[in-house]
Motif scaffolding. Structure first.
Motif, PDB file in Angstrom:
ATOM      1  N   MET A   1     -23.140   0.383 -14.837  1.00 56.20           N
ATOM      2  CA  MET A   1     -22.213   1.048 -13.913  1.00 56.20           C
ATOM      3  C   MET A   1     -21.070   1.718 -14.677  1.00 56.20           C
ATOM      4  SD  MET A   1     -19.991  -0.559 -10.810  1.00 56.20           S
ATOM      5  CE  MET A   1     -18.670   0.375 -10.032  1.00 56.20           C
ATOM      6  N   LEU A   2     -20.474   0.988 -15.632  1.00 52.96           N
ATOM      7  CA  LEU A   2     -19.332   1.525 -16.364  1.00 52.96           C
ATOM      8  C   LEU A   2     -19.714   2.753 -17.177  1.00 52.96           C
ATOM      9  CD1 LEU A   2     -16.395   1.292 -17.247  1.00 52.96           C
ATOM     10  CD2 LEU A   2     -17.124  -0.303 -19.041  1.00 52.96           C
ATOM     11  N   SER A   3     -20.880   2.692 -17.812  1.00 49.92           N
ATOM     12  CA  SER A   3     -21.297   3.813 -18.659  1.00 49.92           C
ATOM     13  C   SER A   3     -21.560   5.069 -17.836  1.00 49.92           C
ATOM     14  CB  SER A   3     -22.551   3.433 -19.454  1.00 49.92           C
ATOM     15  OG  SER A   3     -23.586   2.997 -18.589  1.00 49.92           O
ATOM     16  N   THR A   4     -22.258   4.937 -16.704  1.00 49.60           N
ATOM     17  CA  THR A   4     -22.519   6.111 -15.871  1.00 49.60           C
ATOM     18  C   THR A   4     -21.230   6.631 -15.251  1.00 49.60           C
ATOM     19  OG1 THR A   4     -23.116   4.618 -14.040  1.00 49.60           O
ATOM     20  CG2 THR A   4     -24.914   5.532 -15.345  1.00 49.60           C
ATOM     21  N   PHE A   5     -20.288   5.737 -14.962  1.00 55.06           N
ATOM     22  CA  PHE A   5     -18.982   6.150 -14.444  1.00 55.06           C
ATOM     23  C   PHE A   5     -18.249   6.999 -15.482  1.00 55.06           C
ATOM     24  CE2 PHE A   5     -14.392   5.427 -14.193  1.00 55.06           C
ATOM     25  CZ  PHE A   5     -14.133   5.847 -12.894  1.00 55.06           C
ATOM     26  N   ILE A   6     -18.254   6.556 -16.739  1.00 49.23           N
ATOM     27  CA  ILE A   6     -17.578   7.295 -17.810  1.00 49.23           C
ATOM     28  C   ILE A   6     -18.210   8.670 -17.994  1.00 49.23           C
ATOM     29  CG2 ILE A   6     -17.148   7.352 -20.301  1.00 49.23           C
ATOM     30  CD1 ILE A   6     -16.979   4.275 -20.183  1.00 49.23           C
ATOM     31  N   ILE A   7     -19.548   8.706 -18.035  1.00 45.33           N
ATOM     32  CA  ILE A   7     -20.254   9.970 -18.230  1.00 45.33           C
ATOM     33  C   ILE A   7     -19.940  10.931 -17.090  1.00 45.33           C
ATOM     34  CG2 ILE A   7     -22.523  11.078 -18.377  1.00 45.33           C
ATOM     35  CD1 ILE A   7     -23.532   8.349 -19.513  1.00 45.33           C
ATOM     36  N   ALA A   8     -20.074  10.446 -15.839  1.00 47.09           N
ATOM     37  CA  ALA A   8     -19.855  11.309 -14.679  1.00 47.09           C
ATOM     38  C   ALA A   8     -18.417  11.786 -14.597  1.00 47.09           C
ATOM     39  CB  ALA A   8     -20.242  10.560 -13.402  1.00 47.09           C
ATOM     40  N   LEU A   9     -17.466  10.904 -14.905  1.00 48.30           N
ATOM     41  CA  LEU A   9     -16.053  11.272 -14.836  1.00 48.30           C
ATOM     42  C   LEU A   9     -15.716  12.329 -15.875  1.00 48.30           C
ATOM     43  CD1 LEU A   9     -13.176  10.922 -13.784  1.00 48.30           C
ATOM     44  CD2 LEU A   9     -12.916   8.971 -15.336  1.00 48.30           C
ATOM     45  N   ARG A  10     -16.113  12.097 -17.102  1.00 52.93           N
ATOM     46  CA  ARG A  10     -15.782  13.025 -18.185  1.00 52.93           C
ATOM     47  C   ARG A  10     -16.438  14.388 -17.955  1.00 52.93           C
ATOM     48  NH1 ARG A  10     -13.863  13.824 -23.804  1.00 52.93           N
ATOM     49  NH2 ARG A  10     -14.849  15.782 -24.336  1.00 52.93           N
ATOM     50  N   GLU A  11     -17.754  14.393 -17.747  1.00 55.09           N
ATOM     51  CA  GLU A  11     -18.475  15.656 -17.588  1.00 55.09           C
ATOM     52  C   GLU A  11     -18.091  16.350 -16.284  1.00 55.09           C
ATOM     53  OE1 GLU A  11     -20.213  16.887 -19.889  1.00 55.09           O
ATOM     54  OE2 GLU A  11     -21.094  15.319 -21.120  1.00 55.09           O
ATOM     55  N   GLY A  12     -17.918  15.547 -15.228  1.00 57.41           N
ATOM     56  CA  GLY A  12     -17.544  16.125 -13.938  1.00 57.41           C
ATOM     57  C   GLY A  12     -16.178  16.768 -13.968  1.00 57.41           C
ATOM     58  N   LEU A  13     -15.228  16.124 -14.651  1.00 61.80           N
ATOM     59  CA  LEU A  13     -13.877  16.687 -14.724  1.00 61.80           C
ATOM     60  C   LEU A  13     -13.874  17.954 -15.578  1.00 61.80           C
ATOM     61  CD1 LEU A  13     -10.974  16.485 -13.910  1.00 61.80           C
ATOM     62  CD2 LEU A  13     -10.548  14.940 -15.835  1.00 61.80           C
ATOM     63  N   GLU A  14     -14.664  17.983 -16.627  1.00 62.08           N
ATOM     64  CA  GLU A  14     -14.768  19.208 -17.426  1.00 62.08           C
ATOM     65  C   GLU A  14     -15.258  20.364 -16.558  1.00 62.08           C
ATOM     66  OE1 GLU A  14     -16.988  19.080 -21.004  1.00 62.08           O
ATOM     67  OE2 GLU A  14     -15.891  17.380 -21.840  1.00 62.08           O
ATOM     68  N   ALA A  15     -16.325  20.121 -15.794  1.00 55.91           N
ATOM     69  CA  ALA A  15     -16.863  21.169 -14.926  1.00 55.91           C
ATOM     70  C   ALA A  15     -15.847  21.577 -13.866  1.00 55.91           C
ATOM     71  CB  ALA A  15     -18.155  20.690 -14.258  1.00 55.91           C
ATOM     72  N   ALA A  16     -15.145  20.578 -13.288  1.00 58.75           N
ATOM     73  CA  ALA A  16     -14.155  20.873 -12.256  1.00 58.75           C
ATOM     74  C   ALA A  16     -13.004  21.698 -12.817  1.00 58.75           C
ATOM     75  CB  ALA A  16     -13.619  19.569 -11.656  1.00 58.75           C
ATOM     76  N   LEU A  17     -12.577  21.403 -14.035  1.00 55.96           N
ATOM     77  CA  LEU A  17     -11.495  22.168 -14.649  1.00 55.96           C
ATOM     78  C   LEU A  17     -11.927  23.603 -14.939  1.00 55.96           C
ATOM     79  CD1 LEU A  17     -10.020  19.531 -17.136  1.00 55.96           C
ATOM     80  CD2 LEU A  17      -8.946  20.409 -15.053  1.00 55.96           C
ATOM     81  N   ILE A  18     -13.164  23.770 -15.389  1.00 51.46           N
ATOM     82  CA  ILE A  18     -13.676  25.115 -15.655  1.00 51.46           C
ATOM     83  C   ILE A  18     -13.695  25.940 -14.371  1.00 51.46           C
ATOM     84  CG2 ILE A  18     -15.777  26.402 -16.245  1.00 51.46           C
ATOM     85  CD1 ILE A  18     -16.339  24.204 -18.332  1.00 51.46           C
ATOM     86  N   VAL A  19     -14.208  25.345 -13.294  1.00 50.32           N
ATOM     87  CA  VAL A  19     -14.240  26.050 -12.006  1.00 50.32           C
ATOM     88  C   VAL A  19     -12.826  26.335 -11.533  1.00 50.32           C
ATOM     89  CG1 VAL A  19     -14.898  25.863  -9.578  1.00 50.32           C
ATOM     90  CG2 VAL A  19     -16.476  25.076 -11.352  1.00 50.32           C
ATOM     91  N   GLY A  20     -11.924  25.358 -11.699  1.00 55.46           N
ATOM     92  CA  GLY A  20     -10.540  25.552 -11.279  1.00 55.46           C
ATOM     93  C   GLY A  20      -9.858  26.683 -12.016  1.00 55.46           C
ATOM     94  N   ILE A  21     -10.127  26.805 -13.316  1.00 53.53           N
ATOM     95  CA  ILE A  21      -9.544  27.896 -14.112  1.00 53.53           C
ATOM     96  C   ILE A  21     -10.044  29.245 -13.609  1.00 53.53           C
ATOM     97  CG2 ILE A  21      -9.534  28.972 -16.402  1.00 53.53           C
ATOM     98  CD1 ILE A  21      -9.560  26.125 -17.585  1.00 53.53           C
ATOM     99  N   LEU A  22     -11.349  29.328 -13.328  1.00 60.40           N
ATOM    100  CA  LEU A  22     -11.922  30.583 -12.838  1.00 60.40           C
ATOM    101  C   LEU A  22     -11.387  30.936 -11.453  1.00 60.40           C
ATOM    102  CD1 LEU A  22     -15.639  30.150 -13.988  1.00 60.40           C
ATOM    103  CD2 LEU A  22     -13.897  31.651 -14.993  1.00 60.40           C
ATOM    104  N   VAL A  23     -11.293  29.940 -10.574  1.00 59.68           N
ATOM    105  CA  VAL A  23     -10.773  30.187  -9.225  1.00 59.68           C
ATOM    106  C   VAL A  23      -9.314  30.635  -9.294  1.00 59.68           C
ATOM    107  CG1 VAL A  23     -10.145  29.094  -7.034  1.00 59.68           C
ATOM    108  CG2 VAL A  23     -12.372  28.628  -8.060  1.00 59.68           C
TER     109      VAL A  23
END
Length: 272
Positions: A1-23
């Motif tokens: 659980m912890l490992s998938t949480f770390i992966i999803a949080l890190r990668e998801g936030l990177e993608a969210a920041l990229i989209v946020g910058i473009l928006v």
């Protein structure tokens, strides 16, 4: 659980920041008409990432036992390579990421909606496809599907929430420290995935020493237990760890974290 949480949080936030910058660029430059194309590209990237994850799972399930060992080992090595490259790339590119995306968005705006959709697609797909591959290999390492899925959902939900909060300036976090600490955590998880890949290649017969164990603790910790799955998914612990697994795990972890945390070299003028 912890490992998938770390992966999803890190990668998801990177993608969210990229989209946020473009928006943010489209809104501030009064180019809101391109938002539809941007979100179309994002949706296609998410769909492609989900399809890739489904393909990996389906392929693994359809293979023979030996074929599955080779497939799992190969995908583990590929995933570790991509994640290692990604954490170093983000460390190097984080400061100039906003300006780089703004420059690409400016070109896309002048080229039309298709270019904007393509920019958004590749910007998000890079994170999404990498995440699908890394999560697949981590799921194989953990084995406990239900808890790993819960970690994935929680990580993605928090990443989206943080990304939205940062975009609206409702949440303030030190992104430099976040990416540094989460980068170290990803490297630790990647070491576990690498160890799992070594194990699969040993079982297949490509690598030697499958029965030369550094330790065997199955007498008091079952391989299918929650604790074994938790330790396996986070630090790469295996109840029957071979010497080769241990050597590669220690070498990768030591060399990669040392290189990652070392300060960037400052270029000095030639006439200094």
């Amino acid at each position: 659980m912890l490992s998938t949480f770390i992966i999803a949080l890190r990668e998801g936030l990177e993608a969210a920041l990229i989209v946020g910058i473009l928006v943010a660029y489209l809104v501030k430059s009064d180019q809101r008409s391109h938002l539809r194309a941007l979100w179309t590209g994002v949706a296609l990237a998410i769909t492609a990432s989900l399809a890739f994850g489904a393909f990996l799972s389906y392929t693994s399930a359809e293979l023979s036992e030996k074929g599955e060992e080779l497939f799992a080992g190969t995908t583990s090595f590929v995933a570790v390579g991509l994640v290692t490259w990604m954490v170093f790339w983000m460390k190097r590119a984080a400061r100039g990421l906003r300006d780089e995306l703004h420059g690409k968005a400016e070109v896309a705006v002048t080229s039309g909606a298709l270019s904007m959709a393509t920019l958004a697609f590749f910007a998000v797909a890079r994170e999404g496809l990498e995440t699908s591959l890394f999560l697949y290999t981590n799921f194989k390492t953990v084995g406990a599907f239900s808890t790993a899925t819960l970690g994935l959902i929680l990580g993605l939900a928090l990443a989206v929430g943080l990304g939205y909060g940062i975009y609206n300036r409702a949440v303030k976090i030190n992104l430099g420290k976040f990416f540094t600490y989460s980068g170290v955590a990803l490297i630790v998880v990647a070491a576990g995935v690498l160890s799992y890949g070594i194990h699969e290649f040993q079982e297949f017969g490509i690598l030697p020493g499958p029965d030369a164990f550094a330790w065997d603790v199955t007498s008091w910790m079952a391989k299918e237990s929650f604790m074994a799955a938790l330790l396996g998914g986070t630090i790469g612990f295996d109840t029957t760890t071979s010497w080769l697994q241990l050597f590669v795990w220690v070498a990768y972890l030591g060399l990669t974290i040392s290189a990652y945390l070392s300060p960037a070299k400052v270029k000095t003028p030639l006439n200094a």
